[in-house]
Enzyme design. Sequence first.
Site, PDB file in Angstrom:
ATOM      1  N   HIS A 134     -18.607   4.857  29.813  1.00 36.15           N
ATOM      2  CA  HIS A 134     -19.566   4.319  30.775  1.00 36.15           C
ATOM      3  C   HIS A 134     -20.102   2.952  30.362  1.00 36.15           C
ATOM      4  CE1 HIS A 134     -22.810   6.269  28.222  1.00 36.15           C
ATOM      5  NE2 HIS A 134     -23.448   5.170  28.567  1.00 36.15           N
ATOM      6  N   SER A 179     -25.620   3.513  23.458  1.00 39.96           N
ATOM      7  CA  SER A 179     -24.381   4.156  23.891  1.00 39.96           C
ATOM      8  C   SER A 179     -23.175   3.575  23.174  1.00 39.96           C
ATOM      9  CB  SER A 179     -24.185   3.977  25.402  1.00 39.96           C
ATOM     10  OG  SER A 179     -24.997   4.846  26.117  1.00 39.96           O
ATOM     11  N   ASP A 226     -15.963  10.567  28.416  1.00 42.49           N
ATOM     12  CA  ASP A 226     -16.818   9.404  28.172  1.00 42.49           C
ATOM     13  C   ASP A 226     -16.481   8.702  26.856  1.00 42.49           C
ATOM     14  OD1 ASP A 226     -18.686   7.546  28.886  1.00 42.49           O
ATOM     15  OD2 ASP A 226     -20.419   8.713  28.251  1.00 42.49           O
TER      16      ASP A 226
END
Length: 496
Positions: A166, A276, A195
């Site tokens: 993402h 992230s 992911d």
Amino acid sequence: MSENDNGRPPVPGVDQTAAQPTVSVSPAQPGAQGAQGAQGQQGASGAGTPDAGKGSDGGKRHGGHTLRNALVGLCGGIVGALLVTLALFGTGYLGSTSASSSGTTSQSTAGKTIKIDNTDEATTAQAAAAKSLPSVVVVNVTTSDGSGLGSGVVYDKKGDIITNYHVIDGATSISVTINNKSYDAKVVGSDASSDIAVIKADIGDDEVTPIEVGDSDKLVVGDWVMSVGSPFGLDQSVSAGIVSSLARNQTMQSSSGETIYTNLIQTDAAINPGNSGGALVNSKGQLVGICTLFSSDTESFAGIGFAIPGNYATKIADTIIAGKTVTHAYIGLTMQTVNAQNATANGLSVNQGAYVADVTSGSPADEAGIKKGDIIVAVDGDEITSADGMILAVRSHDIGDKIKVTFMRGNSKKTVEVTLSDDAELQKQQKEQSESNSQNTQNTQQNDGLGNGYGNGNGSGNGTSQEDLMEEIYNYLNQNHGGSYSDGTSGSSSQS
């Protein structure tokens, strides 16, 4: 001469029932050690005083020897003070930099402090940070809608970097910052449903430091961990915490379809927007997870973060770098969530579970005898309460694993053994479907062949329709890569 309760020889001239100076090194509260040292000094200042009551009593009995007794008492006091001083030197209380088994001591404006050695938490954090920071990079992304950033982990000396899908989804250009130097990067490959993505930095002849990989399977609740990344764009940031829980499962909708997170590591080490794709490391500075999600009713960390287990992430990265297709455990079912409302409306025998809406011909489920209309209620004895729960149960296993599926067929309960296969053919079909419907992605529900139940599976029901929520997530993620998403529901999981 016997030792007292503190493990040191008794000091002549000191009442052995009185409190003795002690050293207590507590890794969790290093600041308290200076206060303890100060208390020890106060005790020492009174410890050299002769036992006044005994001297007075002796004077009454010997009258003419008062002067001699006074001199003897004075000498005893001096000797006692010297011995106490030597004892304090030996235990590390006195002296500015003398080494001891618990570290070194020094003076400060706040009093005596103790430098913690490498067995204590403060130095563990310093060592883990120093070891892992050179291997964690900033990932800068440009999309058709703007720009954003996340984090990444250097995986090998060729410049391959692991990050979250993402973070780079929809990128028109990518660059990474390694040790304050910027490099162009390109996508090597990705697995959107997990992911995970691998990008490669064009490092030329420069050298990079790959992170040392640990064994995430050995983690236990309470283990010390550290998150490393670029929260809110603050690169080279670290935050320490512990493993709060293991084997957390979550499904989320994104622009690419359904993302399935299995066996996540829950931690209270801060994971914020921009973390992230960054590293979760253990006390040895080894990679044990890829920071991915946090749970909060705001867009900031609230003490609950999640990381993809390092063993799983590196396994996917190895497959991508080798140029192979990443596959997952597959059962071959399309399912819907059973709840009290639809169970009553349809006269079902149970009010929760995963209703089998379709069975793929020739799939593992088909070969095991599962049929349309069955309601799956357990896998390997663990209760299944939704379609999401069944998807997660399957994906938490490896290809080739055998699982026991319990289901209701009418009013009869049955259990069959299913050998899971891979989803290579399913992915091919999904890709073809995705390409043909690319213009309508925002308004089309994605069916991955495993089920159409979405969300976090907690039945929060905040009044937002699934279609509106999916569109909102899609728009948010495509405008804020490496950021976070919150639908405003307390406790909802968000992408970081």
